[in-house]
Design a protein around this motif. Structure first.
Motif, mmCIF file in Angstrom:
data_model
loop_
_atom_site.group_PDB
_atom_site.id
_atom_site.type_symbol
_atom_site.label_atom_id
_atom_site.label_comp_id
_atom_site.label_asym_id
_atom_site.label_seq_id
_atom_site.Cartn_x
_atom_site.Cartn_y
_atom_site.Cartn_z
ATOM 1 N N THR A 1 39.249 -19.174 -17.032
ATOM 2 C CA THR A 1 38.729 -18.737 -15.734
ATOM 3 C C THR A 1 37.476 -19.528 -15.357
ATOM 4 O O THR A 1 37.325 -19.980 -14.217
ATOM 5 N N GLU A 2 36.567 -19.711 -16.328
ATOM 6 C CA GLU A 2 35.346 -20.483 -16.068
ATOM 7 C C GLU A 2 35.678 -21.929 -15.722
ATOM 8 O O GLU A 2 35.070 -22.523 -14.827
ATOM 9 N N ASN B 1 41.570 -16.671 -21.952
ATOM 10 C CA ASN B 1 41.639 -16.609 -20.491
ATOM 11 C C ASN B 1 40.260 -16.602 -19.840
ATOM 12 O O ASN B 1 40.097 -17.129 -18.739
ATOM 13 N N ASP B 2 39.273 -16.007 -20.496
ATOM 14 C CA ASP B 2 37.921 -16.020 -19.916
ATOM 15 C C ASP B 2 37.401 -17.450 -19.788
ATOM 16 O O ASP B 2 36.782 -17.819 -18.779
ATOM 17 N N ILE C 1 48.087 -18.990 -16.482
ATOM 18 C CA ILE C 1 47.888 -19.430 -15.098
ATOM 19 C C ILE C 1 48.717 -18.579 -14.142
ATOM 20 O O ILE C 1 48.235 -18.124 -13.104
ATOM 21 N N ILE D 1 38.499 -23.136 -14.381
ATOM 22 C CA ILE D 1 39.109 -23.204 -13.049
ATOM 23 C C ILE D 1 38.053 -23.009 -11.967
ATOM 24 O O ILE D 1 38.091 -23.647 -10.917
ATOM 25 N N SER D 2 37.071 -22.159 -12.237
ATOM 26 C CA SER D 2 35.979 -21.961 -11.283
ATOM 27 C C SER D 2 35.188 -23.251 -11.092
ATOM 28 O O SER D 2 34.819 -23.611 -9.966
ATOM 29 N N TYR E 1 47.199 -14.789 -14.106
ATOM 30 C CA TYR E 1 45.801 -14.514 -13.769
ATOM 31 C C TYR E 1 45.204 -15.454 -12.718
ATOM 32 O O TYR E 1 44.107 -15.182 -12.208
ATOM 33 N N HIS E 2 45.879 -16.542 -12.411
ATOM 34 C CA HIS E 2 45.274 -17.534 -11.517
ATOM 35 C C HIS E 2 46.292 -17.937 -10.455
ATOM 36 O O HIS E 2 46.917 -18.998 -10.528
#
Length: 252
Positions: free
Chosen positions: A113-114, A109-110, A23, A116-117, A26-27
């Motif tokens: 990412t999805e 992480n991919d 997090i 969190i999106s 990357y976020h």
């Protein structure tokens, strides 16, 4: 939703550290406001931040009380829940039935990412979160029979009795779900997602693009591979490689 405020509950400090670092690196729009390594301390943290928390990353199995029992102690759930787990196939199916997000360990992480999106795009009202948990708790109690399916769309989550579903068909990366009352729901999940959930619920994939409630089949029409006719009169071609399995399932 601008900054996403998150909390992590996991009995393994290494898992907390890994998710926190992902997090952090990357976020940048996500801030971890609290972490806890047990159900007891986690419950205290949730109560402390419940009015401002956006998402809870919750381990399923922890000593001294699992993630499920922790949630049962909350009166209201007005934040997103993302379960994190390394196993337990049945629990994952129950999670999917209620349309909760989940991440399999080790967390990629991919996939994060999805997730969190989705958190950012689906700002659900408190009532929806509470309905999800009710649906989820019922699914866990029943163990083998799931009588309702939570369907995530682009704007909300709808809870539909599986007995009301005629068939589902693939629509690119989305799924169209056709109901007995002629209503059609467009889900943000693909057809494979629903095939995995409904594999023990009298649903069968008769074609690469169609998943059918076999209780709604009224006719099997012979041909090279054959057609089925649903109770609303709609006909669906059966693929050659799935014909024998379907006929066996129908007792033909």
């Amino acid at each position: 939703m601008n900054e996403i405020r998150a909390m992590i509950i996991d009995d393994e400090q290494g898992c907390i550290d890994t998710l926190s670092l992902l997090i952090q690196h990357y976020h940048k729009d996500v801030r971890v406001v609290e972490t806890a390594n047990s159900a007891e301390t986690g419950l205290a943290g949730i109560r402390k931040y419940k009015d401002s928390l956006d998402v809870l990353f919750l381990d399923i199995q922890m000593p001294g009380g699992d993630g499920f029992s922790l949630l049962q102690q909350l009166n209201d759930i007005n934040f997103k829940i993302v379960f994190t787990t390394a196993y337990d196939r049945f629990a994952l199916k129950a999670i999917k039935y209620a349309a909760f997000d989940y991440l399999l360990k080790p967390i990629d992480n991919d996939e994060l990412t999805e997730t969190i999106s989705r958190i950012r795009s689906q700002q659900q009202p408190q009532a929806t979160a509470s309905d999800q948990f009710t649906q989820f708790r019922n699914a866990l109690k029943q163990k083998t029979v799931f009588d309702k399916l939570a369907i995530p769309t682009l704007t909300d989550i709808q809870f539909i009795p599986t007995s009301d579903i005629l068939y589902l068909n693939s629509d690119n990366n989305y799924t169209s779900i056709h109901l007995s009352n002629k209503q059609q729901i467009i889900s943000s999940k693909n057809l494979g997602y629903y095939e995995e959930i409904l594999d023990e619920q009298h649903f069968f994939r008769v074609h690469n693009s169609y998943l059918v409630n076999i209780r709604k089949i009224e006719k099997f029409i012979k041909g090279k591979s054959g057609y089925i006719e649903i109770e609303n009169g709609f006909r669906i071609e059966v693929s050659i490689r799935r014909r024998n399995a379907l006929m066996e399932l129908l007792g033909l």
